[in-house]
Design a protein around this motif. Structure first.
Motif, PDB file in Angstrom:
ATOM      1  N   MET A 212       0.802  -1.203   0.000  1.00 17.33           N
ATOM      2  CA  MET A 212       0.000   0.000   0.000  1.00 17.33           C
ATOM      3  C   MET A 212       0.847   1.269   0.000  1.00 17.33           C
ATOM      4  SD  MET A 212      -3.061  -0.742  -0.298  1.00 17.33           S
ATOM      5  CE  MET A 212      -4.531  -0.207   0.461  1.00 17.33           C
ATOM      6  N   SER A 213       1.957   1.260   0.738  1.00 16.94           N
ATOM      7  CA  SER A 213       2.761   2.478   0.819  1.00 16.94           C
ATOM      8  C   SER A 213       3.423   2.825  -0.505  1.00 16.94           C
ATOM      9  CB  SER A 213       3.816   2.343   1.916  1.00 16.94           C
ATOM     10  OG  SER A 213       4.715   1.289   1.582  1.00 16.94           O
ATOM     11  N   SER A 214       3.416   1.894  -1.465  1.00 21.37           N
ATOM     12  CA  SER A 214       4.017   2.188  -2.765  1.00 21.37           C
ATOM     13  C   SER A 214       3.262   3.284  -3.506  1.00 21.37           C
ATOM     14  CB  SER A 214       4.070   0.917  -3.616  1.00 21.37           C
ATOM     15  OG  SER A 214       2.764   0.474  -3.909  1.00 21.37           O
ATOM     16  N   ARG A 215       2.067   3.607  -3.059  1.00 18.85           N
ATOM     17  CA  ARG A 215       1.320   4.689  -3.691  1.00 18.85           C
ATOM     18  C   ARG A 215       2.004   6.035  -3.496  1.00 18.85           C
ATOM     19  NH1 ARG A 215      -4.416   2.418  -1.715  1.00 18.85           N
ATOM     20  NH2 ARG A 215      -4.724   0.995  -3.441  1.00 18.85           N
ATOM     21  N   PHE A 216       2.826   6.139  -2.475  1.00 19.32           N
ATOM     22  CA  PHE A 216       3.524   7.393  -2.202  1.00 19.32           C
ATOM     23  C   PHE A 216       4.889   7.462  -2.877  1.00 19.32           C
ATOM     24  CE2 PHE A 216       0.630   6.977   1.429  1.00 19.32           C
ATOM     25  CZ  PHE A 216      -0.026   8.195   1.338  1.00 19.32           C
ATOM     26  N   VAL A 217       5.265   6.416  -3.571  1.00 18.64           N
ATOM     27  CA  VAL A 217       6.576   6.363  -4.209  1.00 18.64           C
ATOM     28  C   VAL A 217       6.429   6.760  -5.673  1.00 18.64           C
ATOM     29  CG1 VAL A 217       8.550   4.910  -4.769  1.00 18.64           C
ATOM     30  CG2 VAL A 217       7.325   4.566  -2.619  1.00 18.64           C
ATOM     31  N   ALA A 218       7.119   7.815  -6.054  1.00 14.86           N
ATOM     32  CA  ALA A 218       7.006   8.341  -7.413  1.00 14.86           C
ATOM     33  C   ALA A 218       8.228   7.990  -8.261  1.00 14.86           C
ATOM     34  CB  ALA A 218       6.816   9.853  -7.362  1.00 14.86           C
ATOM     35  N   VAL A 219       8.791   6.816  -8.026  1.00 13.87           N
ATOM     36  CA  VAL A 219      10.013   6.429  -8.734  1.00 13.87           C
ATOM     37  C   VAL A 219       9.801   6.429 -10.241  1.00 13.87           C
ATOM     38  CG1 VAL A 219      11.644   4.528  -9.103  1.00 13.87           C
ATOM     39  CG2 VAL A 219      10.935   5.128  -6.790  1.00 13.87           C
ATOM     40  N   GLU A 220       8.676   5.856 -10.694  1.00 15.53           N
ATOM     41  CA  GLU A 220       8.442   5.800 -12.140  1.00 15.53           C
ATOM     42  C   GLU A 220       8.346   7.191 -12.753  1.00 15.53           C
ATOM     43  OE1 GLU A 220       5.982   3.936 -10.280  1.00 15.53           O
ATOM     44  OE2 GLU A 220       6.714   1.902 -10.626  1.00 15.53           O
ATOM     45  N   LEU A 221       7.730   8.093 -12.021  1.00 21.16           N
ATOM     46  CA  LEU A 221       7.595   9.462 -12.505  1.00 21.16           C
ATOM     47  C   LEU A 221       8.962  10.112 -12.681  1.00 21.16           C
ATOM     48  CD1 LEU A 221       5.927  11.974 -13.180  1.00 21.16           C
ATOM     49  CD2 LEU A 221       5.766  12.410 -10.728  1.00 21.16           C
ATOM     50  N   PHE A 222       9.802   9.993 -11.664  1.00 22.55           N
ATOM     51  CA  PHE A 222      11.130  10.594 -11.754  1.00 22.55           C
ATOM     52  C   PHE A 222      12.006   9.876 -12.776  1.00 22.55           C
ATOM     53  CE2 PHE A 222       9.608  12.474  -7.868  1.00 22.55           C
ATOM     54  CZ  PHE A 222      10.120  13.747  -7.934  1.00 22.55           C
ATOM     55  N   ARG A 223      11.832   8.581 -12.920  1.00 27.96           N
ATOM     56  CA  ARG A 223      12.580   7.839 -13.938  1.00 27.96           C
ATOM     57  C   ARG A 223      12.180   8.324 -15.330  1.00 27.96           C
ATOM     58  NH1 ARG A 223      11.042   2.410 -13.264  1.00 27.96           N
ATOM     59  NH2 ARG A 223      12.352   2.366 -11.407  1.00 27.96           N
ATOM     60  N   GLY A 224      10.871   8.510 -15.544  1.00 29.48           N
ATOM     61  CA  GLY A 224      10.410   9.024 -16.836  1.00 29.48           C
ATOM     62  C   GLY A 224      10.935  10.422 -17.112  1.00 29.48           C
ATOM     63  N   HIS A 225      10.957  11.249 -16.072  1.00 29.15           N
ATOM     64  CA  HIS A 225      11.497  12.605 -16.190  1.00 29.15           C
ATOM     65  C   HIS A 225      12.975  12.537 -16.597  1.00 29.15           C
ATOM     66  CE1 HIS A 225      12.996  16.541 -14.955  1.00 29.15           C
ATOM     67  NE2 HIS A 225      13.648  16.007 -13.937  1.00 29.15           N
ATOM     68  N   TRP A 226      13.737  11.675 -15.943  1.00 34.44           N
ATOM     69  CA  TRP A 226      15.167  11.583 -16.201  1.00 34.44           C
ATOM     70  C   TRP A 226      15.431  11.012 -17.592  1.00 34.44           C
ATOM     71  CZ3 TRP A 226      18.320  14.421 -13.661  1.00 34.44           C
ATOM     72  CH2 TRP A 226      19.691  14.198 -13.734  1.00 34.44           C
ATOM     73  N   LYS A 227      14.665   9.983 -17.981  1.00 32.02           N
ATOM     74  CA  LYS A 227      14.818   9.411 -19.317  1.00 32.02           C
ATOM     75  C   LYS A 227      14.460  10.435 -20.392  1.00 32.02           C
ATOM     76  CE  LYS A 227      13.964   4.491 -18.553  1.00 32.02           C
ATOM     77  NZ  LYS A 227      13.022   3.384 -18.872  1.00 32.02           N
ATOM     78  N   GLY A 228      13.507  11.302 -20.084  1.00 32.23           N
ATOM     79  CA  GLY A 228      13.109  12.321 -21.047  1.00 32.23           C
ATOM     80  C   GLY A 228      14.206  13.318 -21.344  1.00 32.23           C
ATOM     81  N   LEU A 229      15.178  13.381 -20.469  1.00 34.92           N
ATOM     82  CA  LEU A 229      16.310  14.278 -20.685  1.00 34.92           C
ATOM     83  C   LEU A 229      17.333  13.587 -21.586  1.00 34.92           C
ATOM     84  CD1 LEU A 229      16.615  15.529 -17.019  1.00 34.92           C
ATOM     85  CD2 LEU A 229      15.594  16.747 -18.955  1.00 34.92           C
ATOM     86  N   SER A 230      16.863  13.190 -22.740  1.00 36.34           N
ATOM     87  CA  SER A 230      17.670  12.464 -23.718  1.00 36.34           C
ATOM     88  C   SER A 230      17.286  12.912 -25.112  1.00 36.34           C
ATOM     89  CB  SER A 230      17.421  10.954 -23.610  1.00 36.34           C
ATOM     90  OG  SER A 230      17.718  10.475 -22.336  1.00 36.34           O
ATOM     91  N   ASP A 231      18.169  12.643 -26.054  1.00 35.11           N
ATOM     92  CA  ASP A 231      17.842  12.838 -27.459  1.00 35.11           C
ATOM     93  C   ASP A 231      17.296  11.508 -27.950  1.00 35.11           C
ATOM     94  OD1 ASP A 231      17.637  13.294 -30.156  1.00 35.11           O
ATOM     95  OD2 ASP A 231      19.734  13.854 -30.445  1.00 35.11           O
TER      96      ASP A 231
END
Length: 186
Positions: free
Chosen positions: A1-20
């Motif tokens: 249940m506490s995984s709902r507060f973990v935004a790892v995927e969001l930050f991973r997507g943000h970081w991956k987006g910083l690519s060509d």
């Protein structure tokens, strides 16, 4: 249940987006990533210079609170544009892939900026209630440094996302070259 507060995927997507990602294998944009790491750390570190303080933390709090909502509203627009491209993906599979990728990147940036705006607001509220100078209301020390670092990161992500939104708008709506800033010339 506490995984709902973990935004790892969001930050991973943000970081991956910083690519060509125009090529088959995306190439990390190391320059942008370095700026996103170094500038907030320097800005936050500057709060440890003797005498450094946030003289009006309430103004920053109001700003990041407004930004949090604005980023969510902009994300809604990005999601609508992305849906439009998804609906016609079969017709323009390759031609609009860059536009779809740009919207996907921007969506992650906007949501990260919204989350970090909320975190900045929380840190500022804590600082104003726990560490503010009673006489002036100014905030200094570690909480001020964290707030400044987070706010700097939010500003940098904002500066990344807004041009991406403009480019997506121009490409999706086929703005004529005479009015588009993405085309050189008058």
């Amino acid at each position: 249940m506490s995984s709902r507060f973990v935004a790892v995927e969001l930050f991973r997507g943000h970081w991956k987006g910083l690519s060509d990602y125009r090529q088959k294998n995306p190439i990390a944009d190391r320059w942008t990533r370095a700026i996103l790491l170094v500038l907030p750390l320097l800005a936050g570190g500057a709060m440890f210079i003797p005498g450094a303080q946030l003289a009006a933390p309430g103004a920053i709090l109001a700003g990041v609170a407004l930004l949090a909502g604005s980023f969510l509203a902009a994300w809604g627009q990005v999601a609508s544009l992305r849906l439009r491209l998804t609906e016609r993906a079969a017709d323009f599979e390759t031609a609009q892939q860059v536009d779809r990728d740009a919207l996907d990147e921007t969506a992650a940036h906007l949501l990260v900026a919204s989350v970090l705006s909320g975190c900045t607001a929380l840190v500022l509220v804590l600082a104003m209630n726990l560490a503010a100078n009673p006489a002036t209301g100014a905030v200094s020390g570690p909480l001020a440094a964290i707030a400044v670092a987070l706010a700097t990161y939010v500003l940098l992500v904002f500066l990344i996302a807004v041009p991406r939104l403009y480019t997506a708008y121009v490409n999706i709506h086929k703005v004529r070259p005479e009015l588009s800033g993405t085309h050189r010339g008058r």
